[in-house]
Every structure is written in C-alpha cells, then in structure tokens.
Motif scaffolding. Structure first.
Motif, PDB file in Angstrom:
ATOM      1  N   LEU A   1       1.171  -1.343  -0.151  1.00 11.04           N
ATOM      2  CA  LEU A   1      -0.096  -0.127  -0.403  1.00 11.04           C
ATOM      3  C   LEU A   1       0.875   1.357   0.181  1.00 11.04           C
ATOM      4  O   LEU A   1       0.425   2.590  -1.084  1.00 11.04           O
ATOM      5  N   SER A   2       2.058   1.239   0.573  1.00 13.35           N
ATOM      6  CA  SER A   2       2.962   2.403   0.951  1.00 13.35           C
ATOM      7  C   SER A   2       3.473   2.411  -0.205  1.00 13.35           C
ATOM      8  O   SER A   2       3.487   3.953  -0.646  1.00 13.35           O
ATOM      9  N   ALA A   3       3.640   1.800  -1.346  1.00  7.15           N
ATOM     10  CA  ALA A   3       4.175   1.479  -3.059  1.00  7.15           C
ATOM     11  C   ALA A   3       3.061   2.225  -3.815  1.00  7.15           C
ATOM     12  O   ALA A   3       3.725   3.092  -5.134  1.00  7.15           O
ATOM     13  N   HIS A   4       2.081   2.279  -3.759  1.00  7.70           N
ATOM     14  CA  HIS A   4       0.932   2.411  -4.350  1.00  7.70           C
ATOM     15  C   HIS A   4      -0.229   3.113  -3.815  1.00  7.70           C
ATOM     16  O   HIS A   4      -0.941   3.509  -4.541  1.00  7.70           O
ATOM     17  N   LEU A   5      -0.002   4.280  -2.436  1.00  3.34           N
ATOM     18  CA  LEU A   5      -0.978   5.296  -2.471  1.00  3.34           C
ATOM     19  C   LEU A   5      -0.197   6.820  -2.123  1.00  3.34           C
ATOM     20  O   LEU A   5       1.245   6.127  -1.772  1.00  3.34           O
ATOM     21  N   PRO A   6      -0.704   7.479  -1.930  1.00  4.59           N
ATOM     22  CA  PRO A   6      -0.513   8.568  -1.495  1.00  4.59           C
ATOM     23  C   PRO A   6      -0.013   8.428   0.384  1.00  4.59           C
ATOM     24  O   PRO A   6      -0.626   8.421   0.982  1.00  4.59           O
ATOM     25  N   LYS A   7       1.346   8.844   0.410  1.00  6.09           N
ATOM     26  CA  LYS A   7       1.874   8.807   2.140  1.00  6.09           C
ATOM     27  C   LYS A   7       0.570   9.341   2.878  1.00  6.09           C
ATOM     28  O   LYS A   7       0.942   8.267   4.057  1.00  6.09           O
ATOM     29  N   GLU A   8       0.230   9.944   2.884  1.00  2.00           N
ATOM     30  CA  GLU A   8      -0.631  10.781   3.072  1.00  2.00           C
ATOM     31  C   GLU A   8      -2.273   9.763   4.106  1.00  2.00           C
ATOM     32  O   GLU A   8      -2.435   9.424   4.770  1.00  2.00           O
ATOM     33  N   VAL A   9      -2.845   8.994   3.025  1.00  2.00           N
ATOM     34  CA  VAL A   9      -3.671   8.164   2.867  1.00  2.00           C
ATOM     35  C   VAL A   9      -3.505   6.944   3.766  1.00  2.00           C
ATOM     36  O   VAL A   9      -3.579   6.820   4.377  1.00  2.00           O
ATOM     37  N   VAL A  10      -1.844   6.517   3.765  1.00  2.00           N
ATOM     38  CA  VAL A  10      -1.649   5.105   4.118  1.00  2.00           C
ATOM     39  C   VAL A  10      -1.148   5.210   5.378  1.00  2.00           C
ATOM     40  O   VAL A  10      -1.248   4.341   6.958  1.00  2.00           O
ATOM     41  N   GLU A  11      -0.853   6.105   5.358  1.00  2.00           N
ATOM     42  CA  GLU A  11      -0.364   6.905   7.649  1.00  2.00           C
ATOM     43  C   GLU A  11      -1.682   6.676   8.367  1.00  2.00           C
ATOM     44  O   GLU A  11      -1.433   6.441   9.337  1.00  2.00           O
ATOM     45  N   ARG A  12      -3.362   7.167   7.164  1.00  2.00           N
ATOM     46  CA  ARG A  12      -4.155   7.548   8.002  1.00  2.00           C
ATOM     47  C   ARG A  12      -4.968   6.347   7.934  1.00  2.00           C
ATOM     48  O   ARG A  12      -6.343   6.941   8.500  1.00  2.00           O
ATOM     49  N   THR A  13      -4.993   5.280   7.066  1.00  2.00           N
ATOM     50  CA  THR A  13      -5.833   4.563   7.624  1.00  2.00           C
ATOM     51  C   THR A  13      -5.449   3.487   7.647  1.00  2.00           C
ATOM     52  O   THR A  13      -4.571   2.454   7.202  1.00  2.00           O
ATOM     53  N   GLU A  14      -6.121   2.894   9.040  1.00  2.00           N
ATOM     54  CA  GLU A  14      -5.614   1.623   9.972  1.00  2.00           C
ATOM     55  C   GLU A  14      -6.680   0.549   9.510  1.00  2.00           C
ATOM     56  O   GLU A  14      -7.455   0.512   8.441  1.00  2.00           O
ATOM     57  N   ILE A  15      -5.561  -0.958   9.585  1.00  2.00           N
ATOM     58  CA  ILE A  15      -6.117  -1.781   9.077  1.00  2.00           C
ATOM     59  C   ILE A  15      -6.212  -2.785  10.204  1.00  2.00           C
ATOM     60  O   ILE A  15      -4.659  -3.248  10.949  1.00  2.00           O
ATOM     61  N   ARG A  16      -7.229  -2.485  10.863  1.00  2.81           N
ATOM     62  CA  ARG A  16      -7.456  -3.844  12.115  1.00  2.81           C
ATOM     63  C   ARG A  16      -7.782  -5.376  12.191  1.00  2.81           C
ATOM     64  O   ARG A  16      -8.795  -5.729  10.772  1.00  2.81           O
ATOM     65  N   GLU A  17      -7.687  -5.725  13.123  1.00  2.00           N
ATOM     66  CA  GLU A  17      -7.937  -7.584  12.833  1.00  2.00           C
ATOM     67  C   GLU A  17      -9.637  -7.613  13.684  1.00  2.00           C
ATOM     68  O   GLU A  17      -9.854  -6.693  14.544  1.00  2.00           O
ATOM     69  N   ALA A  18     -10.667  -7.990  12.759  1.00  2.00           N
ATOM     70  CA  ALA A  18     -11.740  -7.927  13.990  1.00  2.00           C
ATOM     71  C   ALA A  18     -11.876  -8.628  15.007  1.00  2.00           C
ATOM     72  O   ALA A  18     -10.594  -9.535  15.433  1.00  2.00           O
ATOM     73  N   LYS A  19     -12.619  -8.267  16.348  1.00  2.00           N
ATOM     74  CA  LYS A  19     -12.430  -8.269  18.080  1.00  2.00           C
ATOM     75  C   LYS A  19     -12.539  -9.690  17.916  1.00  2.00           C
ATOM     76  O   LYS A  19     -12.944  -9.574  19.275  1.00  2.00           O
ATOM     77  N   LEU A  20     -14.263  -9.523  17.341  1.00  2.00           N
ATOM     78  CA  LEU A  20     -15.138 -10.190  18.213  1.00  2.00           C
ATOM     79  C   LEU A  20     -15.150 -11.632  17.171  1.00  2.00           C
ATOM     80  O   LEU A  20     -14.602 -11.509  16.583  1.00  2.00           O
ATOM     81  N   ASN A  21     -15.750 -12.948  18.115  1.00  4.63           N
ATOM     82  CA  ASN A  21     -15.192 -13.982  17.317  1.00  4.63           C
ATOM     83  C   ASN A  21     -16.000 -14.618  16.715  1.00  4.63           C
ATOM     84  O   ASN A  21     -17.092 -13.757  15.847  1.00  4.63           O
ATOM     85  N   ASP A  22     -16.009 -15.751  16.700  1.00  2.00           N
ATOM     86  CA  ASP A  22     -17.650 -16.396  15.324  1.00  2.00           C
ATOM     87  C   ASP A  22     -18.942 -16.097  15.887  1.00  2.00           C
ATOM     88  O   ASP A  22     -19.649 -16.482  14.553  1.00  2.00           O
ATOM     89  N   TRP A  23     -19.220 -15.410  16.630  1.00  2.00           N
ATOM     90  CA  TRP A  23     -21.057 -14.903  17.403  1.00  2.00           C
ATOM     91  C   TRP A  23     -21.110 -14.002  16.518  1.00  2.00           C
ATOM     92  O   TRP A  23     -22.249 -13.183  16.648  1.00  2.00           O
ATOM     93  N   ASN A  24     -19.615 -12.738  15.941  1.00  2.00           N
ATOM     94  CA  ASN A  24     -20.411 -11.597  14.966  1.00  2.00           C
ATOM     95  C   ASN A  24     -21.563 -11.262  14.461  1.00  2.00           C
ATOM     96  O   ASN A  24     -22.391 -10.362  14.338  1.00  2.00           O
ATOM     97  N   GLY A  25     -21.844 -12.736  13.731  1.00  2.00           N
ATOM     98  CA  GLY A  25     -22.989 -12.427  12.332  1.00  2.00           C
ATOM     99  C   GLY A  25     -24.419 -12.360  13.800  1.00  2.00           C
ATOM    100  O   GLY A  25     -25.516 -11.643  13.243  1.00  2.00           O
TER     101      GLY A  25
END
Length: 322
Positions: free
Chosen positions: A282-306
């Motif tokens: 993503l750093s190689a293909h996006l403006p650095k301002e966008v990369v720096e401020r876009t979070e990529i997070r792992e979901a916190k809830l378990n398999d019962w989130n649905g």
C-alpha cells in the motif's frame, strides 16, 4: 412501581459452513445459542423449516422477543427480504427466494434478512474493532469472502442491497471462475472454497499431501503450517496475498475509509502473517498521507459476530416501537 420488561432479539447467522442461532439480550449478551452444520445442502424450504424448528427449541418458554435478524451468505435485496442469484450455500436453488417472508410465516416474529457480512460488520462497528471510527470497511474471509461499508457509522447497502460485495471484486482477469460468473474474483482466489481448489490444483502445494491423506482439511493444514513458519507453505501462499493487497488498494482508492477491519478465520490469519507485506504494498501504491491515516485492524469479536449483528439490527429497527 412499574417494572420494565427486558427485551430480547434472535440473531441467526447462515454461514457457508455453519449455522448459528443466538438469543441476545438488550445488553447484547448471548443468553442461549445453537450451532449446526446440517444446513449446507438444504433447499430453501428445507432451510426455512429447519430454522423454525431450531428456533422453537431455542426459545422454549421465552417471552419478550422483538424479532429475528438473519444473516444470509450472499447478496440480499434488503427492503424485500429476497435473495439474488447466487450464494455460498451448496444447494443451487437460491435464486430470488423471499427468505424473510418464508421464515416469518413459520416463526411468528418479525424477520429481517441481510447479508451475513453486513451483520458481522455491524457488530464490529458497534462493539468491536470499528467502534472508534466513523467510516469503516469490513472485510471477512472464511468459507467465502464478503464485506460491509459504513459511512458515518451507518451501514450502506446501495440501491438494491448488494453494496460491499468485495468478494466479487475482480483482481485477476485470467483467474479461476467464480460462482457469480466472473473470473478472478477475490472470492475465487482468497476464500476457504477458493483456497481449497488452489491447493488441490497447484503443484507447489504437493507437500501438503506427502502422507497420502487427501481427505484432511487441506486449507486448515496449509494455514497452520504457514503460521508455524513452514517455508513451503509461506512461499505457496505469498502470491495469493498480492490479490488481497490489490483488493485493499481498490477499497482505499474508491471509499477512503478511516479503517479496514478484517474478520473471518482465514482473513485474520492472512492479516497476521502478511501485515507487513500488505503495508509495504500500500505504501508503494498510495499517497503517504492516505497510508499513514488508514488503519487496518483485525476484527475483535469471535465467530458469533453475525449473531450479534442480527440482534443489533432487530434492536435498532424495532426497539423504538416497543
């Protein structure tokens, strides 16, 4: 003294592999639950009957149920409670099925049907990894691949209800054919179903079957070996991760979310294994301002989130009328 009655909602998550039902309190605690894999090959009428029977057992003696929120593994015309032309269920007869009406006639409660990833994402935005953000994209990778879009913390379904179908984003024009009819969808490459086909056809994955056992869950074995640092598994998996990078890149370019939340057992595993690679791409293909401020997070809830998301949908839709 007036004693206010506590209300409940039912969440149902019809997954491609497992079906989960849960009775959920106003505090969003799962009070009773049920899980099965019997449903995978059911025709629509069989599934509606099975859900009604299972729900009757789950709710025996229960009062003050506001309604039922159902997550379906495919696009849903939300206002009509009707399916589109394909899903992750194995039976072929799921085109234009009025699923909400079918279940409602059998259970006697108001029923809302939405895409399963929409409901899992709704739970993550209200309770999990997305609760700190206003504009969120949720992507889940498990048996299938799906997603949900939230603008200003509100679920965006699009004109008919099929927005957020990230699994059908084309990332390889010459890739394998998907159930939707296109080639090279993320779903056909990076889902449990797609990965299983890849493993069985890709010569570099032959090491998985050196013991002669081809009946074992090859996807689970593949991912577990990669998590343990097996060089052959990591090498075979790495080209596939580029497709996930392309999907993230497209999502960020088009929607510019504050955060992308990644769920599903396979999605979480891929993110944990290749987070650094994804960030570098993503750093190689996006403006650095966008990369720096876009979070990529792992979901916190378990398999019962649905299930939780189905209940949240009911509470947010019906609670004001109580």
């Amino acid at each position: 003294m007036i004693v206010l009655k506590k209300h409940y909602a039912v969440g149902i998550d019809i997954g491609g592999t497992k079906l989960r039902l849960g009775l959920v309190s106003e505090e969003l605690s799962i009070e009773r639950c049920f899980i099965t894999q019997e449903h995978q090959y059911f025709a629509p009428l069989e599934l509606a009957d099975f859900v009604a029977k299972s729900l009757a057992q789950l709710l025996e003696g229960q009062e003050n149920v506001l309604g039922v929120g159902v997550g379906y593994p495919g696009p849903i015309w939300f206002t009509q409670g009707c399916t589109f032309s394909y899903s992750n269920l194995r039976h072929e007869g799921w085109e234009k099925v009025p699923l909400a009406k079918m279940i409602e006639e059998r259970v006697g409660f108001p029923v809302l049907v939405d895409n399963d990833a929409n409901l899992a994402g709704l739970a993550e935005v209200r309770l999990g990894a997305g609760k700190e953000y206003r504009d969120v994209v949720y992507i889940t990778i498990s048996t299938g691949t799906g997603g949900a879009i939230f603008f200003n913390r509100q679920l965006y379904r699009g004109f008919l209800g099929s927005a957020g179908e990230f699994g059908h984003m084309v990332v390889d024009l010459r890739g394998p054919q998907c159930k939707c009819g296109n080639r090279g969808c993320v779903m056909s490459l990076l889902s449990g179903l797609g990965l299983e086909k890849f493993i069985r056809e890709e010569p570099s994955c032959g090491f998985l079957f050196q013991d002669g056992n081809r009946e074992e869950d090859c996807v689970k074995k593949f991912v577990e070996l990669a998590q343990c640092g097996n060089p052959s598994a990591l090498s075979a998996m790495k080209p596939l991760v580029e497709y996930l990078c392309i999907a993230f890149l497209n999502v960020i370019h088009i929607l510019n979310p504050e955060a992308i939340v990644v769920g599903g057992a396979l999605g979480k595993a891929l993110l944990a294994l290749f987070h650094k690679d994804i960030r570098e791409y993503l750093s190689a293909h996006l403006p650095k301002e966008v990369v720096e401020r876009t979070e990529i997070r792992e979901a916190k809830l378990n398999d019962w989130n649905g299930v939780l998301g189905g209940a949240i949908l009911v509470f947010e839709s019906f609670a004001a009328s109580v």
